[in-house]
Write an enzyme that holds these catalytic residues in place. Sequence first.
Site, PDB file in Angstrom:
ATOM      1  N   ASN A 217       0.888  -1.325   0.114  1.00  0.00           N
ATOM      2  CA  ASN A 217      -0.047   0.069  -0.246  1.00  0.00           C
ATOM      3  C   ASN A 217       1.020   1.130  -0.285  1.00  0.00           C
ATOM      4  OD1 ASN A 217      -1.725   2.163   0.558  1.00  0.00           O
ATOM      5  ND2 ASN A 217      -2.212   1.307   2.517  1.00  0.00           N
TER       6      ASN A 217
ATOM      7  N   ARG B 293      -2.319  -1.801  -3.393  1.00  0.00           N
ATOM      8  CA  ARG B 293      -3.915  -1.303  -3.431  1.00  0.00           C
ATOM      9  C   ARG B 293      -3.937  -0.093  -3.822  1.00  0.00           C
ATOM     10  NH1 ARG B 293      -5.688   1.187   2.155  1.00  0.00           N
ATOM     11  NH2 ARG B 293      -7.863   2.767   1.336  1.00  0.00           N
TER      12      ARG B 293
ATOM     13  N   HIS C  37     -12.655   3.173  -0.302  1.00  0.00           N
ATOM     14  CA  HIS C  37     -12.478   2.081   0.657  1.00  0.00           C
ATOM     15  C   HIS C  37     -13.367   1.245   0.591  1.00  0.00           C
ATOM     16  CE1 HIS C  37     -12.924   5.541   4.189  1.00  0.00           C
ATOM     17  NE2 HIS C  37     -11.931   5.994   3.857  1.00  0.00           N
TER      18      HIS C  37
ATOM     19  N   HIS D  30     -17.683   2.496   7.504  1.00  0.00           N
ATOM     20  CA  HIS D  30     -16.646   2.713   7.408  1.00  0.00           C
ATOM     21  C   HIS D  30     -16.120   3.920   8.754  1.00  0.00           C
ATOM     22  CE1 HIS D  30     -12.047   1.899   6.778  1.00  0.00           C
ATOM     23  NE2 HIS D  30     -12.012   3.415   6.483  1.00  0.00           N
ATOM     24  N   LEU D  31     -16.055   3.737   9.746  1.00  0.00           N
ATOM     25  CA  LEU D  31     -15.771   4.911  10.248  1.00  0.00           C
ATOM     26  C   LEU D  31     -14.422   5.077  10.832  1.00  0.00           C
ATOM     27  CD1 LEU D  31     -19.271   4.836  12.293  1.00  0.00           C
ATOM     28  CD2 LEU D  31     -19.165   5.561  10.073  1.00  0.00           C
TER      29      LEU D  31
ATOM     30  N   ASN E  41     -10.353   7.903  10.683  1.00  0.00           N
ATOM     31  CA  ASN E  41     -10.307   9.272  10.153  1.00  0.00           C
ATOM     32  C   ASN E  41     -11.348   9.611   8.539  1.00  0.00           C
ATOM     33  OD1 ASN E  41      -8.970  11.247  10.361  1.00  0.00           O
ATOM     34  ND2 ASN E  41      -7.465  10.954   9.368  1.00  0.00           N
ATOM     35  N   GLY E  42     -11.046   9.167   7.829  1.00  0.00           N
ATOM     36  CA  GLY E  42     -12.259   9.207   6.833  1.00  0.00           C
ATOM     37  C   GLY E  42     -13.126   8.354   6.818  1.00  0.00           C
TER      38      GLY E  42
ATOM     39  N   ARG F  21     -11.919  16.347   6.877  1.00  0.00           N
ATOM     40  CA  ARG F  21     -12.629  16.688   5.737  1.00  0.00           C
ATOM     41  C   ARG F  21     -14.250  17.293   6.094  1.00  0.00           C
ATOM     42  NH1 ARG F  21     -11.649  11.397   3.318  1.00  0.00           N
ATOM     43  NH2 ARG F  21      -9.078  11.530   2.883  1.00  0.00           N
TER      44      ARG F  21
ATOM     45  N   ASP G 177      -9.013  13.012  15.921  1.00  0.00           N
ATOM     46  CA  ASP G 177      -8.780  11.905  16.517  1.00  0.00           C
ATOM     47  C   ASP G 177     -10.390  12.172  17.228  1.00  0.00           C
ATOM     48  OD1 ASP G 177      -8.955   9.999  18.519  1.00  0.00           O
ATOM     49  OD2 ASP G 177      -6.788   9.927  17.312  1.00  0.00           O
TER      50      ASP G 177
ATOM     51  N   GLY H 186     -11.611   2.982  12.618  1.00  0.00           N
ATOM     52  CA  GLY H 186     -11.500   2.404  13.622  1.00  0.00           C
ATOM     53  C   GLY H 186     -12.582   3.694  14.906  1.00  0.00           C
ATOM     54  N   ILE H 187     -13.444   4.349  14.060  1.00  0.00           N
ATOM     55  CA  ILE H 187     -14.630   4.456  15.779  1.00  0.00           C
ATOM     56  C   ILE H 187     -15.451   3.316  15.476  1.00  0.00           C
ATOM     57  CG2 ILE H 187     -16.094   6.775  15.569  1.00  0.00           C
ATOM     58  CD1 ILE H 187     -14.094   7.979  14.458  1.00  0.00           C
ATOM     59  N   GLY H 188     -15.656   2.820  14.032  1.00  0.00           N
ATOM     60  CA  GLY H 188     -16.835   2.053  13.942  1.00  0.00           C
ATOM     61  C   GLY H 188     -16.496   0.525  14.792  1.00  0.00           C
TER      62      GLY H 188
ATOM     63  N   GLU I  69      -8.445  -4.670   5.483  1.00  0.00           N
ATOM     64  CA  GLU I  69      -7.674  -4.271   3.624  1.00  0.00           C
ATOM     65  C   GLU I  69      -6.983  -5.142   3.328  1.00  0.00           C
ATOM     66  OE1 GLU I  69      -7.633  -0.127   5.240  1.00  0.00           O
ATOM     67  OE2 GLU I  69      -9.285   0.400   3.079  1.00  0.00           O
TER      68      GLU I  69
END
Length: 399
Positions: A7, A89, A178, A206-207, A209-210, A239, A281, A329-331, A383
């Site tokens: 990647n 990727r 994603h 998909h939660l 950073n993006g 964003r 973050d 990360g968040i999810g 991924e």
Amino acid sequence: MNILVINSGSSSLKYKLFNMDEEKVLVSGVAERIGGEHSFIKHENHEKTIINVNLPNHKAALKEVLNLLMDAKLGAIKNLSEIDAVGHRILHGQEAFSESVILDQEKVETLKGFIEMGPLHMPANIGGIEACFSLMPDTPQIGAFDTAFHATIPAKAHLYALPYELYEKYKIRRYGFHGTSHKFVANRAAKFLGRPLESLKMITLHLGNGSSVAAVEDGKCIDTSMGFTPLEGLVMGTRCGDMDPAIVPFIGKKLNMTPDEVDELMNKKSGLKGFTGISNDMRDIQQAKEEGNKLAQLVYEMFIYRIVKYIGAYTAALGGLDVMVFTAGIGENDFEARKDICEKLSFMDIKIDEKLNNGLRGKETRLTAADSKVEVLLIPTNEELSIALDTYRLVNNKK
Ligand code: ADP
């Protein structure tokens, strides 16, 4: 069979060597600050090692990485012939690539035509592929595209209501990103439930950073929140996501900014970080919110509200909902955000089980109570494994 997944970012190169017989990672790492000063490789086998080394470009980085893979102490193989294939990727497949493909020089030339679509990522992606062509000329190279899973989105959802010739001339349309993650977790979710993917109406969240949402019907993506670029859709780390496009020229005039400067403001100086001035973050936002910071509270509410709005829209687009999946990360880690989202969906008879929701991390888990009408799952994304699986399938000629 060993598969190396690569990647390449603008100044980094992440790598993971898989043994596919056991779907196990043998070694992994990341070369950082490629092309800059103080470049180094963070390498991991049984332990973590930092190697300070000059990395003027991606080819030099890959050379060092390949040497590390063959290192008697830090590596996992004796020579390069033990790598059976490489999976890359790739950010953008435009309309030319709707699934992963075996790469050759002609396809790389096609990819060069998409650099405009991803000026930061595409040159690095192509650099990684060309480095492999030159250092491992006999090893099959596979490209897996962030956009490919979204190729099934129908025209009514992927076109913008601009003059049609802008689509014809410049291919301005929704691509979505994603994709490897949405595809991976959708497949894992069906397996987890023991139900055929082809029978499910699913929303994957998909939660990270993006962040992006995808609506998946019978295993095919029918809509996603990211668009022509990864800027559209949810509130993200830096964003802004959706907003009235007329704000762009307005800001340009008011702040005397060029279009590129406004683009940077929306991509890098907005979202959780730009709105609060605190951080991109979510953990920092959560903490600031607990300490009474009003902007942190507000941006968190905006983040949750936007997600809930998309879930409502995609449930309508799907004509119902069987499964909802949290990942990234968040999810995967933020049980409070998951709870707040699900509670706002109680009108859809979604019933989250608090104990399950607060339970183990990093593990595939059902989060809902037995009488919930919609299954809500936590599925950790992977991924690199998703790319390795596609690579394995293609080099073994499997469908
Ligand atoms: P990316 O790959 O896009 O960089 P990740 O999927 O790794 O993103 O997600 C990174 C984000 O996950 C961090 O920015 C942070 O906001 C969030 N995150 C990680 N752990 C937690 C946690 N325990 N609680 C809340 N948010 C978290």
